[in-house]
Design a protein around this motif. Sequence first.
Motif, mmCIF file in Angstrom:
data_model
loop_
_atom_site.group_PDB
_atom_site.id
_atom_site.type_symbol
_atom_site.label_atom_id
_atom_site.label_comp_id
_atom_site.label_asym_id
_atom_site.label_seq_id
_atom_site.Cartn_x
_atom_site.Cartn_y
_atom_site.Cartn_z
ATOM 1 N N ASP A 199 0.804 -1.233 -0.038
ATOM 2 C CA ASP A 199 -0.004 -0.073 -0.062
ATOM 3 C C ASP A 199 0.960 1.118 -0.040
ATOM 4 O O ASP A 199 0.464 2.438 -0.224
ATOM 5 C CB ASP A 199 -0.922 0.037 1.216
ATOM 6 C CG ASP A 199 -2.031 -1.030 1.053
ATOM 7 O OD1 ASP A 199 -2.125 -1.628 0.083
ATOM 8 O OD2 ASP A 199 -2.726 -1.336 2.222
ATOM 9 N N SER A 200 2.020 1.176 0.492
ATOM 10 C CA SER A 200 3.039 2.411 0.568
ATOM 11 C C SER A 200 3.541 2.553 -0.769
ATOM 12 O O SER A 200 4.258 3.565 -1.090
ATOM 13 C CB SER A 200 3.925 2.144 1.414
ATOM 14 O OG SER A 200 5.193 1.096 0.977
ATOM 15 N N GLY A 201 3.402 1.503 -1.763
ATOM 16 C CA GLY A 201 3.639 1.877 -3.196
ATOM 17 C C GLY A 201 5.299 1.675 -3.233
ATOM 18 O O GLY A 201 5.869 1.863 -4.502
ATOM 19 N N ARG A 202 5.938 1.136 -2.418
ATOM 20 C CA ARG A 202 7.471 0.597 -2.623
ATOM 21 C C ARG A 202 7.616 -0.496 -3.510
ATOM 22 O O ARG A 202 6.576 -1.347 -3.948
ATOM 23 C CB ARG A 202 7.825 0.009 -1.146
ATOM 24 C CG ARG A 202 8.037 0.996 -0.066
ATOM 25 C CD ARG A 202 8.575 0.428 1.232
ATOM 26 N NE ARG A 202 9.957 0.099 0.930
ATOM 27 C CZ ARG A 202 10.626 -0.755 1.794
ATOM 28 N NH1 ARG A 202 9.847 -0.950 2.884
ATOM 29 N NH2 ARG A 202 11.817 -1.244 1.521
ATOM 30 N N THR A 203 8.478 0.038 -4.555
ATOM 31 C CA THR A 203 8.941 -1.017 -5.649
ATOM 32 C C THR A 203 10.436 -1.571 -5.479
ATOM 33 O O THR A 203 10.727 -2.178 -6.210
ATOM 34 C CB THR A 203 8.645 -0.445 -6.836
ATOM 35 O OG1 THR A 203 9.563 0.866 -6.867
ATOM 36 C CG2 THR A 203 7.342 0.208 -7.187
ATOM 37 N N ASP A 204 10.887 -0.940 -4.305
ATOM 38 C CA ASP A 204 12.354 -1.483 -3.984
ATOM 39 C C ASP A 204 12.415 -2.832 -3.376
ATOM 40 O O ASP A 204 13.407 -3.306 -3.218
ATOM 41 C CB ASP A 204 13.100 -0.422 -3.246
ATOM 42 C CG ASP A 204 12.546 -0.254 -1.821
ATOM 43 O OD1 ASP A 204 11.341 -0.251 -1.767
ATOM 44 O OD2 ASP A 204 13.202 -0.125 -0.823
ATOM 45 N N ILE A 205 11.527 -3.391 -3.051
ATOM 46 C CA ILE A 205 11.446 -4.826 -2.399
ATOM 47 C C ILE A 205 10.081 -5.550 -2.772
ATOM 48 O O ILE A 205 9.247 -5.079 -2.867
ATOM 49 C CB ILE A 205 11.422 -4.578 -0.520
ATOM 50 C CG1 ILE A 205 11.519 -5.842 -0.020
ATOM 51 C CG2 ILE A 205 9.984 -3.866 -0.298
ATOM 52 C CD1 ILE A 205 11.752 -5.640 1.551
ATOM 53 N N THR A 206 10.606 -6.977 -3.007
ATOM 54 C CA THR A 206 9.568 -7.819 -3.460
ATOM 55 C C THR A 206 9.027 -8.356 -2.195
ATOM 56 O O THR A 206 9.415 -8.353 -1.007
ATOM 57 C CB THR A 206 10.127 -9.112 -4.360
ATOM 58 O OG1 THR A 206 10.865 -9.810 -3.558
ATOM 59 C CG2 THR A 206 11.001 -8.420 -5.483
ATOM 60 N N SER A 207 7.772 -8.990 -2.523
ATOM 61 C CA SER A 207 7.208 -9.979 -1.374
ATOM 62 C C SER A 207 7.885 -10.855 -0.814
ATOM 63 O O SER A 207 8.080 -11.031 0.476
ATOM 64 C CB SER A 207 5.898 -10.297 -1.651
ATOM 65 O OG SER A 207 6.072 -11.317 -2.753
ATOM 66 N N GLU A 208 8.679 -11.661 -1.734
ATOM 67 C CA GLU A 208 9.788 -12.589 -1.026
ATOM 68 C C GLU A 208 10.771 -12.067 -0.232
ATOM 69 O O GLU A 208 11.275 -12.537 0.795
ATOM 70 C CB GLU A 208 10.180 -13.371 -2.337
ATOM 71 C CG GLU A 208 9.089 -14.383 -2.892
ATOM 72 C CD GLU A 208 9.640 -15.097 -4.005
ATOM 73 O OE1 GLU A 208 10.451 -16.053 -3.803
ATOM 74 O OE2 GLU A 208 9.073 -15.006 -5.052
ATOM 75 N N ASP A 209 11.249 -10.823 -0.829
ATOM 76 C CA ASP A 209 12.486 -10.310 -0.001
ATOM 77 C C ASP A 209 11.813 -9.799 1.405
ATOM 78 O O ASP A 209 12.560 -10.017 2.313
ATOM 79 C CB ASP A 209 12.979 -9.042 -0.692
ATOM 80 C CG ASP A 209 13.657 -9.362 -2.213
ATOM 81 O OD1 ASP A 209 14.251 -10.694 -2.059
ATOM 82 O OD2 ASP A 209 13.935 -8.405 -2.813
ATOM 83 N N LEU A 210 10.685 -9.246 1.161
ATOM 84 C CA LEU A 210 9.894 -8.767 2.607
ATOM 85 C C LEU A 210 9.952 -10.034 3.615
ATOM 86 O O LEU A 210 10.134 -9.904 4.717
ATOM 87 C CB LEU A 210 8.747 -8.386 2.525
ATOM 88 C CG LEU A 210 7.962 -7.651 3.641
ATOM 89 C CD1 LEU A 210 8.976 -6.718 4.384
ATOM 90 C CD2 LEU A 210 6.753 -7.148 3.415
ATOM 91 N N LEU A 211 9.333 -11.091 2.851
ATOM 92 C CA LEU A 211 9.212 -12.495 3.593
ATOM 93 C C LEU A 211 10.574 -12.897 4.462
ATOM 94 O O LEU A 211 10.553 -13.240 5.676
ATOM 95 C CB LEU A 211 8.517 -13.497 3.040
ATOM 96 C CG LEU A 211 7.081 -13.303 2.726
ATOM 97 C CD1 LEU A 211 6.520 -14.419 1.497
ATOM 98 C CD2 LEU A 211 6.140 -13.331 3.896
#
Length: 129
Positions: free
Chosen positions: A103-115
């Motif tokens: 929701d913040s619109g960040r494109t510098d991190i993928t969902s897998e990177d966040l996990l």
Amino acid sequence: MEQSEVVLRAIGILTQSAEWIRTANRDTDGDIGVEGGAVGGERGSGEGQIGSLLAEVFPSFTVSPESTPLEAAHAVTAAALPPMMQLIGAFTYVFAQLAEVHDSGRTDITSEDLLRELALRMSRPNDAV
């Protein structure tokens, strides 16, 4: 099982589910099917991880044969409610973290990177949920 351990297991399942979807997309040219409870028909992949988590989180208990149906229902509820809340809390926490980044619109991190980042954070004793 500690809450941070449940969150780590939830992260593992969500991370693996991304791989199941990629595999299903490659194998079926974009037609994702759900068969036998596993994404893309990979029987046992998700079922094993999820079943293992449920077996570890939910306690075994006995209900007296003399219990009335209502007493048996109360015993099951009393035994199952805390672990159920623990599982719901773990998946809700991970979802909220993913949603916040999305929701913040960040494109510098993928969902897998966040996990992966969440898993590392959960692995550190001072950062647990």
